[in-house]
Design a protein around this motif. Structure first.
Motif, PDB file in Angstrom:
ATOM      1  N   ALA A 222       0.932  -1.724   0.261  1.00  0.00           N
ATOM      2  CA  ALA A 222      -0.233   0.115   0.164  1.00  0.00           C
ATOM      3  C   ALA A 222       0.484   1.240   0.141  1.00  0.00           C
ATOM      4  O   ALA A 222       1.853   1.414   0.949  1.00  0.00           O
ATOM      5  CB  ALA A 222      -1.258  -0.010   1.413  1.00  0.00           C
ATOM      6  N   ASP A 223       1.288   2.485  -0.981  1.00  0.00           N
ATOM      7  CA  ASP A 223       1.901   3.150  -0.836  1.00  0.00           C
ATOM      8  C   ASP A 223       2.987   2.765  -0.919  1.00  0.00           C
ATOM      9  O   ASP A 223       4.042   3.920  -0.629  1.00  0.00           O
ATOM     10  CB  ASP A 223       1.438   4.504   0.018  1.00  0.00           C
ATOM     11  N   GLY A 224       3.533   1.845  -1.634  1.00  0.00           N
ATOM     12  CA  GLY A 224       4.967   1.396  -2.065  1.00  0.00           C
ATOM     13  C   GLY A 224       5.391   1.093  -0.824  1.00  0.00           C
ATOM     14  O   GLY A 224       6.420   0.043  -0.557  1.00  0.00           O
ATOM     15  N   GLN A 225       5.112   0.199   0.315  1.00  0.00           N
ATOM     16  CA  GLN A 225       5.147  -0.318   1.846  1.00  0.00           C
ATOM     17  C   GLN A 225       4.375  -1.632   2.198  1.00  0.00           C
ATOM     18  O   GLN A 225       3.034  -1.359   1.479  1.00  0.00           O
ATOM     19  CB  GLN A 225       4.997   1.103   3.013  1.00  0.00           C
ATOM     20  N   ALA A 226       5.234  -2.690   2.151  1.00  0.00           N
ATOM     21  CA  ALA A 226       3.700  -3.914   2.331  1.00  0.00           C
ATOM     22  C   ALA A 226       3.418  -3.231   3.985  1.00  0.00           C
ATOM     23  O   ALA A 226       4.128  -2.376   4.799  1.00  0.00           O
ATOM     24  CB  ALA A 226       5.461  -4.388   3.086  1.00  0.00           C
ATOM     25  N   TYR A 227       2.420  -3.460   3.618  1.00  0.00           N
ATOM     26  CA  TYR A 227       0.991  -3.591   4.581  1.00  0.00           C
ATOM     27  C   TYR A 227       1.018  -4.883   5.662  1.00  0.00           C
ATOM     28  O   TYR A 227       0.926  -5.961   5.144  1.00  0.00           O
ATOM     29  CB  TYR A 227      -0.521  -3.386   4.567  1.00  0.00           C
ATOM     30  N   ARG A 228       1.490  -4.943   7.021  1.00  0.00           N
ATOM     31  CA  ARG A 228       1.591  -5.957   8.070  1.00  0.00           C
ATOM     32  C   ARG A 228       0.592  -5.825   8.721  1.00  0.00           C
ATOM     33  O   ARG A 228       0.349  -6.991   9.711  1.00  0.00           O
ATOM     34  CB  ARG A 228       3.450  -5.501   8.633  1.00  0.00           C
ATOM     35  N   GLY A 229      -0.246  -5.058   9.135  1.00  0.00           N
ATOM     36  CA  GLY A 229      -1.102  -5.521  10.396  1.00  0.00           C
ATOM     37  C   GLY A 229       0.022  -5.146  11.844  1.00  0.00           C
ATOM     38  O   GLY A 229       0.798  -4.367  12.013  1.00  0.00           O
ATOM     39  N   ALA A 230      -0.950  -5.332  12.534  1.00  0.00           N
ATOM     40  CA  ALA A 230      -1.004  -4.649  13.944  1.00  0.00           C
ATOM     41  C   ALA A 230      -0.045  -6.148  14.577  1.00  0.00           C
ATOM     42  O   ALA A 230       1.192  -5.368  15.101  1.00  0.00           O
ATOM     43  CB  ALA A 230      -2.104  -5.162  15.566  1.00  0.00           C
ATOM     44  N   SER A 231       0.374  -7.292  14.828  1.00  0.00           N
ATOM     45  CA  SER A 231       1.607  -7.969  14.345  1.00  0.00           C
ATOM     46  C   SER A 231       2.008  -9.060  13.232  1.00  0.00           C
ATOM     47  O   SER A 231       2.444  -9.712  13.562  1.00  0.00           O
ATOM     48  CB  SER A 231       1.040  -9.096  15.578  1.00  0.00           C
ATOM     49  N   SER A 232       2.431  -8.110  12.147  1.00  0.00           N
ATOM     50  CA  SER A 232       2.677  -8.762  10.727  1.00  0.00           C
ATOM     51  C   SER A 232       1.652  -9.757  10.347  1.00  0.00           C
ATOM     52  O   SER A 232       2.173 -10.642   9.191  1.00  0.00           O
ATOM     53  CB  SER A 232       4.219  -9.222  11.782  1.00  0.00           C
ATOM     54  N   SER A 233       0.507 -10.215  11.553  1.00  0.00           N
ATOM     55  CA  SER A 233       0.006 -11.500  10.677  1.00  0.00           C
ATOM     56  C   SER A 233      -1.145 -11.257   8.881  1.00  0.00           C
ATOM     57  O   SER A 233      -1.528 -11.867   8.691  1.00  0.00           O
ATOM     58  CB  SER A 233      -0.827 -11.828  11.757  1.00  0.00           C
ATOM     59  N   ALA A 234      -1.475  -9.578   8.978  1.00  0.00           N
ATOM     60  CA  ALA A 234      -1.648  -9.512   7.109  1.00  0.00           C
ATOM     61  C   ALA A 234      -1.418 -10.125   6.245  1.00  0.00           C
ATOM     62  O   ALA A 234      -0.081 -10.664   6.450  1.00  0.00           O
ATOM     63  CB  ALA A 234      -1.921  -7.800   7.625  1.00  0.00           C
ATOM     64  N   GLY A 235      -2.633 -10.716   5.886  1.00  0.00           N
ATOM     65  CA  GLY A 235      -2.304 -11.429   4.426  1.00  0.00           C
ATOM     66  C   GLY A 235      -2.402 -12.218   4.724  1.00  0.00           C
ATOM     67  O   GLY A 235      -1.906 -13.765   3.740  1.00  0.00           O
ATOM     68  N   GLU A 236      -3.036 -13.685   5.390  1.00  0.00           N
ATOM     69  CA  GLU A 236      -3.958 -14.356   6.011  1.00  0.00           C
ATOM     70  C   GLU A 236      -5.224 -14.747   4.915  1.00  0.00           C
ATOM     71  O   GLU A 236      -6.157 -15.260   4.853  1.00  0.00           O
ATOM     72  CB  GLU A 236      -4.100 -15.069   7.205  1.00  0.00           C
ATOM     73  N   TRP A 237      -4.743 -14.368   3.560  1.00  0.00           N
ATOM     74  CA  TRP A 237      -5.953 -14.589   2.195  1.00  0.00           C
ATOM     75  C   TRP A 237      -6.882 -15.751   2.298  1.00  0.00           C
ATOM     76  O   TRP A 237      -7.404 -16.434   2.320  1.00  0.00           O
ATOM     77  CB  TRP A 237      -5.304 -13.884   1.234  1.00  0.00           C
ATOM     78  N   GLY A 238      -5.578 -17.186   2.134  1.00  0.00           N
ATOM     79  CA  GLY A 238      -6.367 -18.218   2.248  1.00  0.00           C
ATOM     80  C   GLY A 238      -6.583 -18.314   3.596  1.00  0.00           C
ATOM     81  O   GLY A 238      -8.028 -19.542   3.385  1.00  0.00           O
ATOM     82  N   HIS A 239      -7.465 -17.879   4.514  1.00  0.00           N
ATOM     83  CA  HIS A 239      -8.033 -18.210   5.442  1.00  0.00           C
ATOM     84  C   HIS A 239      -8.806 -17.411   5.726  1.00  0.00           C
ATOM     85  O   HIS A 239      -9.743 -17.078   7.047  1.00  0.00           O
ATOM     86  CB  HIS A 239      -7.542 -18.685   7.292  1.00  0.00           C
ATOM     87  N   THR A 240      -9.538 -16.542   4.641  1.00  0.00           N
ATOM     88  CA  THR A 240     -10.020 -15.329   4.907  1.00  0.00           C
ATOM     89  C   THR A 240     -11.654 -16.772   4.049  1.00  0.00           C
ATOM     90  O   THR A 240     -11.272 -17.618   3.970  1.00  0.00           O
ATOM     91  CB  THR A 240     -10.414 -14.740   3.556  1.00  0.00           C
ATOM     92  N   THR A 241     -13.268 -16.234   4.691  1.00  0.00           N
ATOM     93  CA  THR A 241     -14.362 -17.543   4.554  1.00  0.00           C
ATOM     94  C   THR A 241     -14.157 -16.998   2.968  1.00  0.00           C
ATOM     95  O   THR A 241     -15.163 -16.329   2.759  1.00  0.00           O
ATOM     96  CB  THR A 241     -15.005 -17.832   5.452  1.00  0.00           C
TER      97      THR A 241
END
Length: 387
Positions: A222-241
């Motif tokens: 996002a805007d050239g920077q990795a989006y990580r979330g509060a504890s670096s767990s952002a991106g668990e797309w495979g475990h979205t319902t």
């Protein structure tokens, strides 16, 4: 301004300028001093001074010359490949790959170890064996991409439900066997950094990187920077319902996207449809499904599910690019037109028209390459000063 604070400010500014110019040469070089001046709004004198410092430190070298309009040829500059080496480690679910690169990210050595189990002690043993095999003097650092959530702190801890890992102190376990600087991150994120710096995501300010293999993950820029979330767990797309109360997922939930598009799911759904699945491992089994004309319906369904997952990324993050990779994602590349069509049907029209959907460019080994960029990123941010 007093003398001490003035010195501090000047030192910080010089470090910032070093970081800016060194990053430009690493990511976009070779470049001339004139290019650097025009790109970054610094004076010619400031650029010349910083470049001279970087050359004195052995970080930057000349890389030929190009003709200029009516003047002397412009000398091109690049980061010195021989300044140091870096190591990238891909801890997958079926094997550990350890690869050494120079600072031009040219591969120098590689070691591969099949994993008979994913016990943390086995993983650590293979990583340390690989470091012994490929590493030599002057290694800047070791980047490690691993499945699961990598919680950063004084020492990185890994939470990977699908592997049965609960707060595994992987960094501490590795430090017991090596003195090399270690940098741990989620494998999807390290792969995404490689594609963002060198591959299909190059130049994008807003991008989503979807990794499909045995498991499924994503990374967001996002805007050239990795989006990580509060504890670096952002991106668990495979475990979205994807389907409420749907197929069971390895994480323990039901209906996750991974349970519909991951390699294990594709193989299982093909078998349930009566398709003969052949081969000793997931990669050959997926290949046999893709080659079987009777699997057309299963593959069309997989493309539709993947397209729906991509549409969710588009609706949530409004990327300009969506890059699909991972060994299974690459294997499904022939289905990309169907994936795009399914994404178009599910995504909001405006953000869909603003996003391209493409396959990765760096192949299946890019997790290790991306992991190797972790110590490089630290070097660049520090303006070439080793921590």
């Amino acid at each position: 301004m007093d003398v001490v604070s003035g010195r501090t400010t000047n030192r910080a500014l010089r470090r910032q300028n070093r970081a800016t110019l060194l990053s430009a040469l690493f990511l976009d070089g070779p470049l001339s001093r004139q290019d650097l001046t025009a790109r970054h709004g610094l004076s010619q004198a400031a650029v010349s001074n910083v470049v001279a410092d970087l050359m004195d430190d052995g970080l930057v070298v000349e890389a030929g010359a190009v003709e200029s309009d009516g003047g002397r040829p412009r000398i091109l500059l690049r980061v010195a490949p021989e300044f140091a080496s870096v190591v990238g480690v891909d801890v997958g679910e079926t094997r550990v790959r350890v690869e050494k690169f120079d600072l031009g990210m040219t591969p120098l050595a590689k070691a591969d170890y099949p994993l008979e189990d994913v016990d943390p002690a086995s993983v650590v043993r293979h990583v340390l064996d690989g470091l012994s095999e490929v590493a030599a003097e002057d290694v800047l650092g070791v980047g490690i991409g691993v499945s699961g959530l990598v919680e950063q702190g004084p020492e990185a801890v890994v939470h990977a439900q699908t592997l049965g890992w609960d707060a595994v102190p992987l960094e501490r376990m590795l430090r017991d066997g090596t003195d090399l600087p270690l940098h741990l991150d989620n494998g999807a994120k390290t792969w995404a950094q490689a594609e963002h710096w060198f591959g299909a995501g190059r130049g994008a300010r807003h991008a989503a990187f979807a990794l499909v293999g045995s498991g499924v993950g994503a990374a967001i820029v996002a805007d050239g920077q990795a989006y990580r979330g509060a504890s670096s767990s952002a991106g668990e797309w495979g475990h979205t319902t994807l389907v409420y109360n749907g197929r069971p997922c390895r994480c323990g939930a039901r209906g996750c996207l991974e349970a519909y598009i991951g390699a294990e799911s594709l193989i299982a759904r093909a078998a349930e449809a009566g398709i003969g699945v052949e081969g000793p491992d997931e990669e050959t089994q997926v290949a046999s499904v893709l080659a079987d004309p009777a699997a057309a319906d299963v593959l069309a369904e997989t493309a539709a599910y993947l397209g729906a997952g991509v549409a969710n990324l588009i609706n949530l993050f409004n990327p300009e690019r969506v890059v699909i990779g991972g060994w299974a994602g690459i294997a499904l590349g022939s289905l990309l037109p169907q994936v795009r069509a399914a994404a178009a049907a599910q995504a909001m029209r405006r953000p869909f028209t603003q996003a391209s959907i493409s396959l990765c460019e760096l192949g299946t080994d890019a997790v290790a390459l991306g992991a190797a960029t972790l110590p490089v990123a630290r070097l660049l941010a520090a303006g070439g000063t080793r921590d």
